[in-house]
Design an enzyme around this catalytic site. Structure first.
Site, PDB file in Angstrom:
ATOM      1  N   ASP A  84       5.834 -11.836   7.908  1.00 22.32           N
ATOM      2  CA  ASP A  84       5.131 -11.406   6.702  1.00 22.32           C
ATOM      3  C   ASP A  84       5.702 -10.036   6.329  1.00 22.32           C
ATOM      4  OD1 ASP A  84       3.040 -11.280   4.688  1.00 22.32           O
ATOM      5  OD2 ASP A  84       2.035  -9.853   6.020  1.00 22.32           O
ATOM      6  N   ASP A 131       4.047  -7.213   3.775  1.00 14.34           N
ATOM      7  CA  ASP A 131       3.101  -6.100   3.623  1.00 14.34           C
ATOM      8  C   ASP A 131       2.314  -5.869   4.913  1.00 14.34           C
ATOM      9  OD1 ASP A 131       3.596  -5.602   0.801  1.00 14.34           O
ATOM     10  OD2 ASP A 131       2.592  -7.505   0.435  1.00 14.34           O
ATOM     11  N   ASP A 159      -0.118  -9.770   9.898  1.00  9.94           N
ATOM     12  CA  ASP A 159      -1.214  -8.820  10.117  1.00  9.94           C
ATOM     13  C   ASP A 159      -2.512  -9.277   9.470  1.00  9.94           C
ATOM     14  OD1 ASP A 159      -0.315  -8.377   7.454  1.00  9.94           O
ATOM     15  OD2 ASP A 159      -1.187  -6.373   7.476  1.00  9.94           O
TER      16      ASP A 159
END
Length: 303
Positions: free
Chosen positions: A23, A25, A197
């Protein structure tokens, strides 16, 4: 011995995988803080304009993690509105999502976003070991963020919000985004790791049958680590440099500390853990490969 079967520079948890999907961001770049601030500004402005009793403002930690992190703008806006008991009407969702994007773009141009040093170390170590890497994000700004951070060239493939819309891929926690990234790397999910996250993101990795789901807890709080594990993370770290050999050995499972360690789900909440395909022993199998040749990112626009 080929590059892909050579000894990996990472801890044993990553040595069995043939490719890794990241991922962006909050995992590769510190842009999650910019997203969170933009969501708060847009959401609070919307709530303040509603008639009646004041609504609880947008919380940049709790609301961000629960409702918008890892999701497309529209899905995030709809989830946030529902959390306040407001009907997620298409017109309202579109307006809130558009306002958030305007605010995010302005903040990004003013503040910029950098790559996390620990993530860059891991990316370079895996690339040098011949492990193909992909970036996958619901954000339409992912390419720009990776370019600005100077790490776009470390990835063999990118599946961003532009591509997701073109391919009509459903948003997380559906695993479609990650499965497409694995397909472009030429490996089945059962031989790939996902690094995320967001709660919706680790759940997507688990549902997709990926060999390993690494959760990244930038908040460094037991509650977030437990939530990531409950939603599908096999391992939770605070910084991805913890996955490198020179970061030192992990503490015993379930203990607090700065090193990578599996986080056991709360037994009382075990039933809430999302169901996903059974992962074969040793990370073998678990999905269909989209062909044997990784497809690199093309120039001149989002892939």
């Amino acid at each position: 011995m080929t590059a892909r079967t050579a000894r990996s520079p990472a801890l044993p948890a990553l040595r069995g995988v043939r490719a890794v999907v990241f991922d962006t961001d909050g995992v590769v770049t510190d842009s999650a803080r910019v997203h969170a601030a933009a969501w708060k500004a847009a959401s609070d402005a919307f709530l303040e304009g509603l008639p009646g009793s004041p609504q609880r403002p947008f919380d940049e930690v709790d609301d961000y993690l629960r409702h918008v992190d890892g999701r497309s703008r529209r899905d995030g806006a709809a989830s946030f509105l529902a959390s306040r008991g407001l009907p997620p009407e298409a017109r309202v969702v579109e307006a809130l999502a558009a306002d958030k994007d305007r605010r995010f773009t302005a903040r990004l141009r003013e503040q910029g976003a950098e790559a996390f040093p620990g993530t860059v170390r891991l990316l370079r170590a895996l690339r040098d070991a011949g492990v193909p890497l992909a970036a996958a994000s619901a954000s339409r700004h992912a390419r720009e963020l990776l370019e600005r951070a100077g790490v776009l060239d470390l990835f063999a493939a990118l599946v961003d919000g532009v591509e997701a819309a073109r391919l009509d891929l459903p948003g997380k926690p559906d695993p479609a985004l990650f499965l497409e990234a694995a397909r472009r790397l030429g490996e089945p999910p059962g031989r790939c790791a996902v690094v995320e996250d967001a709660l919706a993101g680790v759940e997507a990795g688990h549902r997709g049958g990926f060999a390993l789901v690494v959760g990244v807890d930038r908040t460094a709080t037991p509650a977030t680590a437990t939530a990531l594990a409950r939603h599908g993370a096999d391992v939770v770290v605070q910084d991805l440099a913890e996955l490198l050999d020179d970061a030192g050995p992990p503490p015993p499972s379930g203990t607090a500390g700065p090193r990578a360690a599996p986080v056991p789900p709360d037994p009382a909440q075990a039933a809430d853990r999302p169901e996903g395909p059974r992962r074969p022993a040793g990370g073998e199998g678990g999905g269909e490969s989209g062909g044997g040749t990784p497809r690199a990112m093309s120039g001149g626009g989002p892939v």
